[in-house]
Design a protein around this motif. Structure first.
Motif, short mmCIF file in Angstrom:
data_model
loop_
_atom_site.label_atom_id
_atom_site.label_comp_id
_atom_site.label_asym_id
_atom_site.label_seq_id
_atom_site.Cartn_x
_atom_site.Cartn_y
_atom_site.Cartn_z
N ARG A 55 43.10 -29.27 24.29
CA ARG A 55 41.83 -29.28 24.37
C ARG A 55 41.54 -27.70 25.14
O ARG A 55 42.25 -27.20 25.45
N LEU A 56 40.18 -27.32 25.04
CA LEU A 56 39.62 -26.29 25.50
C LEU A 56 38.83 -26.57 26.84
O LEU A 56 37.92 -27.62 26.82
N ILE A 57 39.24 -26.57 27.90
CA ILE A 57 38.80 -26.81 29.09
C ILE A 57 38.12 -25.70 30.08
O ILE A 57 39.05 -24.76 30.23
N ASP A 58 37.09 -25.54 30.15
CA ASP A 58 36.18 -24.46 31.03
C ASP A 58 36.67 -23.04 30.26
O ASP A 58 37.13 -22.06 30.95
N GLY A 59 36.90 -23.00 29.03
CA GLY A 59 37.29 -21.84 28.25
C GLY A 59 38.66 -21.55 28.23
O GLY A 59 38.95 -20.39 27.74
N VAL A 60 39.62 -22.28 28.62
CA VAL A 60 40.93 -22.16 28.71
C VAL A 60 41.65 -23.18 27.81
O VAL A 60 41.32 -24.34 27.82
N ARG A 61 42.51 -22.73 27.00
CA ARG A 61 43.28 -23.66 25.92
C ARG A 61 44.36 -24.47 26.94
O ARG A 61 44.90 -23.55 27.78
N CYS A 62 44.29 -25.80 26.67
CA CYS A 62 44.93 -26.51 27.50
C CYS A 62 45.66 -27.56 26.50
O CYS A 62 45.35 -27.75 25.31
N VAL A 63 46.63 -28.47 27.26
CA VAL A 63 47.20 -29.44 26.43
C VAL A 63 47.17 -30.68 27.33
O VAL A 63 47.64 -30.49 28.41
N VAL A 64 46.40 -31.78 27.05
CA VAL A 64 46.19 -32.97 27.92
C VAL A 64 47.59 -34.02 27.14
O VAL A 64 47.45 -34.31 26.15
N VAL A 65 48.32 -34.32 28.50
CA VAL A 65 49.45 -35.19 28.11
C VAL A 65 49.17 -36.50 28.80
O VAL A 65 48.87 -36.47 29.93
N ASP A 66 49.24 -37.57 27.83
CA ASP A 66 48.93 -39.03 28.70
C ASP A 66 50.27 -39.41 29.23
O ASP A 66 51.24 -39.33 28.84
N ALA A 67 49.82 -39.79 30.63
CA ALA A 67 50.96 -39.99 31.49
C ALA A 67 51.82 -41.32 30.99
O ALA A 67 53.27 -41.28 31.42
N ARG A 68 51.45 -41.98 29.83
CA ARG A 68 52.34 -43.23 29.31
C ARG A 68 53.49 -42.76 28.63
O ARG A 68 54.64 -43.28 28.45
N LEU A 69 53.46 -41.36 28.24
CA LEU A 69 54.58 -40.69 27.42
C LEU A 69 55.59 -40.75 28.15
O LEU A 69 56.91 -40.88 27.66
#
Length: 97
Positions: A55-69
């Motif tokens: 995801r791009l969050i506030d102009g910064v590349r990020c990875v969103v990891v679902d805690a269910r993993l």
């Protein structure tokens, strides 16, 4: 009322405040994790796992990891958290341990 899944966000910024390189790191990490999917779900050839999404969050590349993993695939969780720690990336959201 639907409860939002808890998430760990790995930010593309180091603890020292530098932008993490290469610029496509988030897509690469999510691509490596694309095989981890909910039971019975069908993933196409070029799709990300719903548990690890760039995801791009506030102009910064990020990875969103679902805690269910963490419960579904503990080694996959350990891998993404280890990646973030090894590269000294900022994390927010759920506790990563």
């Amino acid at each position: 009322m639907t409860e939002q899944p808890q998430q760990l966000i790995i930010h593309g910024t180091t603890i020292a405040g530098q932008r993490f390189r290469p610029s496509d790191w988030a897509e690469r990490l999510a691509g490596v994790m694309s095989q981890f999917r909910p039971a019975g779900s069908l993933g196409g050839h070029l799709t990300y796992s719903p548990y690890v999404v760039p995801r791009l969050i506030d102009g910064v590349r990020c990875v969103v990891v679902d805690a269910r993993l963490r419960e579904l695939e503990p080694l996959a969780w350990k891998f993404v958290v280890g990646f973030a720690k090894d590269n000294q990336l900022k994390m927010s959201g759920v506790d990563e341990d």
